[in-house]
Write a protein that holds these residues in place. Structure first.
Motif, PDB file in Angstrom:
ATOM      1  N   TYR A 180       0.807  -1.217   0.000  1.00 33.07           N
ATOM      2  CA  TYR A 180       0.000   0.000   0.000  1.00 33.07           C
ATOM      3  C   TYR A 180       0.840   1.267   0.000  1.00 33.07           C
ATOM      4  N   ASN A 181       2.111   1.157  -0.344  1.00 31.65           N
ATOM      5  CA  ASN A 181       2.894   2.374  -0.448  1.00 31.65           C
ATOM      6  C   ASN A 181       2.585   3.056  -1.780  1.00 31.65           C
ATOM      7  N   SER A 236      -2.530   4.626   5.138  1.00 27.90           N
ATOM      8  CA  SER A 236      -2.271   3.394   4.393  1.00 27.90           C
ATOM      9  C   SER A 236      -2.229   2.172   5.302  1.00 27.90           C
ATOM     10  N   GLU A 255      -5.848   1.061   5.521  1.00 28.57           N
ATOM     11  CA  GLU A 255      -6.251   0.551   4.208  1.00 28.57           C
ATOM     12  C   GLU A 255      -5.599  -0.798   3.931  1.00 28.57           C
ATOM     13  N   GLY A 256      -4.318  -0.915   4.263  1.00 30.45           N
ATOM     14  CA  GLY A 256      -3.606  -2.166   4.032  1.00 30.45           C
ATOM     15  C   GLY A 256      -4.125  -3.302   4.896  1.00 30.45           C
TER      16      GLY A 256
END
Length: 118
Positions: free
Chosen positions: A74-75, A92, A95-96
């Motif tokens: 998710y970077n 992130s 989200e990840g």
């Protein structure tokens, strides 16, 4: 050699063979599951990209365990991964975490045999 100064001998010795590049076809269950999750989460079809980096453990997993590896990070491109000014957005992380849970759920929908195809 044309790149060595006159009177200098240049010898390049390869000690390691390196690691082969890793890629998965868009039809692979890992890719299909990731695409389904990302499309559901972000409302648009993700783009399958290849990056210039290699992660040697993926070749070890394939050779020794016979399993493929999916890179599902998710970077974002502006976060300059591995650079001196690298950073990672806190948003992130959530989200990840959610994405990985959804990915595992999505993968459970595929029969085991789907992962053993060449």
């Amino acid at each position: 050699m044309k790149h060595a100064p006159q009177d200098v001998e240049l010898e390049i010795v390869s000690q390691f063979n390196g690691a082969p590049a890793s890629t998965l076809a868009e039809s692979h269950p890992l890719v299909r599951a990731a695409q389904a999750v990302l499309q559901r989460e972000y409302g648009r079809k993700p783009v399958h990209v290849r990056l210039g980096a290699s992660v040697p453990i993926t070749a070890v997993f394939k050779e020794m365990l016979g399993v493929d590896t999916l890179m599902f990070g998710y970077n974002l491109p502006d976060e300059d991964v591995h650079a001196p000014n690298e950073f990672f957005r806190l948003s992130s992380i959530g989200e990840g975490t959610r994405g990985w849970a959804l990915l595992l759920d999505e993968l459970s929908r595929f029969p085991v045999e789907a992962f053993n195809k060449p």
